[in-house]
Scaffold this motif. Structure first.
Motif, PDB file in Angstrom:
ATOM      1  N   LEU A  32       0.840  -1.203   0.000  1.00  0.00           N
ATOM      2  CA  LEU A  32       0.000   0.000   0.000  1.00  0.00           C
ATOM      3  C   LEU A  32       0.872   1.249   0.000  1.00  0.00           C
ATOM      4  CD1 LEU A  32      -2.809   1.386   0.359  1.00  0.00           C
ATOM      5  CD2 LEU A  32      -2.377   1.306   2.808  1.00  0.00           C
ATOM      6  N   PHE A  33       0.725   2.069  -1.016  1.00  0.00           N
ATOM      7  CA  PHE A  33       1.221   3.442  -1.003  1.00  0.00           C
ATOM      8  C   PHE A  33       0.243   4.229  -1.866  1.00  0.00           C
ATOM      9  CE2 PHE A  33       3.059   2.008  -4.912  1.00  0.00           C
ATOM     10  CZ  PHE A  33       3.768   0.864  -4.606  1.00  0.00           C
ATOM     11  N   LEU A  34       0.203   5.525  -1.701  1.00  0.00           N
ATOM     12  CA  LEU A  34      -0.928   6.277  -2.233  1.00  0.00           C
ATOM     13  C   LEU A  34      -0.527   7.270  -3.319  1.00  0.00           C
ATOM     14  CD1 LEU A  34      -2.565   7.016   1.230  1.00  0.00           C
ATOM     15  CD2 LEU A  34      -3.012   5.097  -0.292  1.00  0.00           C
ATOM     16  N   SER A  35      -1.428   7.472  -4.261  1.00  0.00           N
ATOM     17  CA  SER A  35      -1.219   8.520  -5.273  1.00  0.00           C
ATOM     18  C   SER A  35      -1.300   9.871  -4.575  1.00  0.00           C
ATOM     19  CB  SER A  35      -2.336   8.483  -6.321  1.00  0.00           C
ATOM     20  OG  SER A  35      -2.276   7.321  -7.067  1.00  0.00           O
ATOM     21  N   ASP A  42      -9.875   2.415 -10.833  1.00  0.00           N
ATOM     22  CA  ASP A  42      -8.587   2.339 -10.153  1.00  0.00           C
ATOM     23  C   ASP A  42      -8.429   0.911  -9.646  1.00  0.00           C
ATOM     24  OD1 ASP A  42      -6.322   2.623  -8.633  1.00  0.00           O
ATOM     25  OD2 ASP A  42      -7.175   3.998  -7.158  1.00  0.00           O
ATOM     26  N   GLY A  76      -6.886  -1.671  -7.427  1.00  0.00           N
ATOM     27  CA  GLY A  76      -6.159  -1.595  -6.162  1.00  0.00           C
ATOM     28  C   GLY A  76      -6.280  -0.178  -5.635  1.00  0.00           C
ATOM     29  N   SER A  77      -7.478   0.147  -5.117  1.00  0.00           N
ATOM     30  CA  SER A  77      -7.757   1.558  -4.799  1.00  0.00           C
ATOM     31  C   SER A  77      -7.294   1.990  -3.419  1.00  0.00           C
ATOM     32  CB  SER A  77      -9.247   1.852  -4.993  1.00  0.00           C
ATOM     33  OG  SER A  77     -10.027   0.821  -4.454  1.00  0.00           O
ATOM     34  N   PHE A  88      -6.926   8.186  -4.757  1.00  0.00           N
ATOM     35  CA  PHE A  88      -7.100   8.543  -6.166  1.00  0.00           C
ATOM     36  C   PHE A  88      -8.587   8.690  -6.506  1.00  0.00           C
ATOM     37  CE2 PHE A  88      -7.662   7.386 -10.621  1.00  0.00           C
ATOM     38  CZ  PHE A  88      -6.783   8.266 -11.228  1.00  0.00           C
ATOM     39  N   GLU A 116     -10.560  -2.946  -4.313  1.00  0.00           N
ATOM     40  CA  GLU A 116      -9.491  -3.136  -3.316  1.00  0.00           C
ATOM     41  C   GLU A 116      -9.727  -4.451  -2.573  1.00  0.00           C
ATOM     42  OE1 GLU A 116      -6.541  -1.543  -2.390  1.00  0.00           O
ATOM     43  OE2 GLU A 116      -6.485  -3.265  -1.057  1.00  0.00           O
ATOM     44  N   ASP A 165     -11.186  -8.448  -5.788  1.00  0.00           N
ATOM     45  CA  ASP A 165      -9.919  -8.678  -6.477  1.00  0.00           C
ATOM     46  C   ASP A 165     -10.087  -8.153  -7.903  1.00  0.00           C
ATOM     47  OD1 ASP A 165      -7.842  -9.783  -7.965  1.00  0.00           O
ATOM     48  OD2 ASP A 165      -7.733 -11.556  -6.686  1.00  0.00           O
ATOM     49  N   PHE A 166      -9.233  -7.213  -8.328  1.00  0.00           N
ATOM     50  CA  PHE A 166      -9.471  -6.623  -9.655  1.00  0.00           C
ATOM     51  C   PHE A 166      -9.304  -7.618 -10.789  1.00  0.00           C
ATOM     52  CE2 PHE A 166      -4.947  -5.265  -9.012  1.00  0.00           C
ATOM     53  CZ  PHE A 166      -4.377  -5.870 -10.119  1.00  0.00           C
ATOM     54  N   TRP A 167      -8.589  -8.727 -10.522  1.00  0.00           N
ATOM     55  CA  TRP A 167      -8.454  -9.745 -11.577  1.00  0.00           C
ATOM     56  C   TRP A 167      -9.818 -10.377 -11.867  1.00  0.00           C
ATOM     57  CZ3 TRP A 167      -4.133  -9.034 -13.991  1.00  0.00           C
ATOM     58  CH2 TRP A 167      -2.973  -8.668 -13.293  1.00  0.00           C
ATOM     59  N   TYR A 204      -6.728   2.897 -14.326  1.00  0.00           N
ATOM     60  CA  TYR A 204      -5.547   3.491 -13.687  1.00  0.00           C
ATOM     61  C   TYR A 204      -4.963   2.466 -12.716  1.00  0.00           C
ATOM     62  CZ  TYR A 204      -2.941   6.504 -10.419  1.00  0.00           C
ATOM     63  OH  TYR A 204      -1.967   7.072  -9.614  1.00  0.00           O
ATOM     64  N   LEU A 250       0.639   0.035  -8.918  1.00  0.00           N
ATOM     65  CA  LEU A 250       0.797  -1.282  -8.313  1.00  0.00           C
ATOM     66  C   LEU A 250       2.259  -1.579  -7.981  1.00  0.00           C
ATOM     67  CD1 LEU A 250      -1.819  -3.093 -10.611  1.00  0.00           C
ATOM     68  CD2 LEU A 250      -2.126  -2.461  -8.220  1.00  0.00           C
TER      69      LEU A 250
HETATM   70  C1  LIG Z   1       0.086   1.049  -4.276  1.00  0.00           C
HETATM   71  S1  LIG Z   1      -1.549   0.919  -3.642  1.00  0.00           S
HETATM   72  C2  LIG Z   1      -2.355   2.135  -4.640  1.00  0.00           C
HETATM   73  C3  LIG Z   1      -3.555   2.757  -3.967  1.00  0.00           C
HETATM   74  C4  LIG Z   1      -4.375   3.691  -4.857  1.00  0.00           C
HETATM   75  N1  LIG Z   1      -4.596   3.173  -6.172  1.00  0.00           N
HETATM   76  C5  LIG Z   1      -3.701   5.027  -4.994  1.00  0.00           C
HETATM   77  O1  LIG Z   1      -3.208   5.270  -6.078  1.00  0.00           O
HETATM   78  O2  LIG Z   1      -3.656   5.783  -4.022  1.00  0.00           O
HETATM   79  C6  LIG Z   1      -2.001  -0.619  -4.351  1.00  0.00           C
HETATM   80  C7  LIG Z   1      -3.226  -1.277  -3.715  1.00  0.00           C
HETATM   81  O3  LIG Z   1      -3.607  -2.357  -4.541  1.00  0.00           O
HETATM   82  C8  LIG Z   1      -4.190  -3.363  -3.727  1.00  0.00           C
HETATM   83  N2  LIG Z   1      -4.196  -4.597  -4.507  1.00  0.00           N
HETATM   84  C9  LIG Z   1      -3.138  -5.346  -4.888  1.00  0.00           C
HETATM   85  N3  LIG Z   1      -3.540  -6.388  -5.621  1.00  0.00           N
HETATM   86  C10 LIG Z   1      -4.893  -6.290  -5.708  1.00  0.00           C
HETATM   87  C11 LIG Z   1      -5.893  -7.074  -6.356  1.00  0.00           C
HETATM   88  N4  LIG Z   1      -5.560  -8.176  -7.047  1.00  0.00           N
HETATM   89  N5  LIG Z   1      -7.179  -6.675  -6.273  1.00  0.00           N
HETATM   90  C12 LIG Z   1      -7.512  -5.538  -5.588  1.00  0.00           C
HETATM   91  N6  LIG Z   1      -6.615  -4.779  -4.937  1.00  0.00           N
HETATM   92  C13 LIG Z   1      -5.316  -5.145  -5.013  1.00  0.00           C
HETATM   93  C14 LIG Z   1      -3.283  -3.374  -2.507  1.00  0.00           C
HETATM   94  O4  LIG Z   1      -3.965  -3.949  -1.400  1.00  0.00           O
HETATM   95  C15 LIG Z   1      -3.004  -1.869  -2.321  1.00  0.00           C
HETATM   96  O5  LIG Z   1      -3.919  -1.309  -1.434  1.00  0.00           O
END
Ligand SMILES: C[S@@+](CC[C@H](N)C(=O)[O-])C[C@H]1O[C@@H](n2cnc3c(N)ncnc32)[C@H](O)[C@@H]1O
Length: 251
Positions: free
Chosen positions: A102-105, A127, A129-130, A135, A152, A177-179, A190, A193
């Protein structure tokens, strides 16, 4: 090929055995627990370098055992550790599998994104992985005529994002799960990751998104694919948004 985690575990165990053997050999004067932990940490970090693990593992090895010893010396009740563990679990959830922490835009990135597509109306943006919704929520605020969806998996960030999104009718947060989520309805997907899923993400985008729509990745490129355009955000961390246009079918 061994995974990064099993390599780290092997470095830790080998370093423990080494320090135990050296300690028992009588070659060293009696040392306290923290000094022994520091020795173990140095050995583990060295072994990690030898194993050509990513550099950030070195920092983890250096901090791990001394951290454990210091924590024991603090004498905190066990429930504090239990609670910390649960908190971290809700935040990082399946990071060991997804390899996406986890890190944020940041704000500048969201503003730059909105400005780049300022002439477009009624966009559907996803988005993947929100996280905590940084974002999604900021973009929904900037563009009330766009519909912004976030997926998310981690429950902690998801619940926080859902709670923060209460007043916004054009922000849609899903615990998914976005997949498993179809990209077909979106004009822009967007992603912020990590390098790990980028090839597979492009494959999914190509299969499901309409020709002419965009996959935009914050910071991480799709290997061996030239982006159609790169948006330089102009923030302190010099963020770049790599934009990939979905080609027509059969291309
Ligand atoms: C780097 S953060 C980005 C957060 C946000 N998109 C932003 O830009 O602030 C990536 C996020 O993706 C989530 N994530 C990773 N794989 C995922 C998946 N397969 N389905 C949903 N979320 C996922 C992680 O739990 C994490 O919170």
């Amino acid at each position: 090929m061994p995974s990064a985690l099993s390599t780290a575990l092997r470095c830790q165990l080998l370093a423990l055995i080494l320090v135990f053997v050296i300690g028992r050999s009588g070659l060293l004067p009696p040392l306290d627990a923290l000094a022994l932990a520091a020795m173990q940490a140095l050995c583990a970090a060295f072994l990690s370098l030898m194993a050509k693990a990513d550099r950030w593992w070195v920092a983890l090895h250096l901090a791990f055992f001394p951290g454990v010893v210091l924590a024991i010396q603090l004498g905190l009740p066990a429930r504090v550790y239990g609670m910390c563990f649960l908190l971290l679990l809700t935040i990082y959830w399946t990071t060991f599998r997804t390899r996406v922490p986890l890190f944020l835009s940041n704000r500048t990135t969201v503003h730059r994104f909105a400005a780049r597509f300022s002439a477009q109306h009624n966009l559907q943006v996803l988005d993947v992985g929100s996280g905590t919704g940084s974002f999604v929520l900021q973009l929904a605020d900037l563009r009330p005529d766009w519909q912004i969806t976030g997926c998310e998996v981690a429950p902690g960030p998801f619940l926080l994002s859902r709670w923060r999104a209460r007043p916004q009718t054009n922000a849609h947060l899903l615990r998914q799960d976005f997949w498993q989520h179809s990209f077909a309805a979106y004009d822009i997907v967007y992603a912020f990751l990590s390098p790990a899923p980028m090839s597979a993400l492009w494959r999914k985008a190509r299969q499901e998104m309409r020709p002419g729509t965009l996959l935009i990745s914050n910071s991480f490129v799709v290997p061996d694919l030239k982006p159609e355009m790169i948006i330089a955000v102009g923030d302190q961390r010099q963020t770049q948004l790599f934009c990939y246009r979905i080609p027509g079918r059969g291309r």
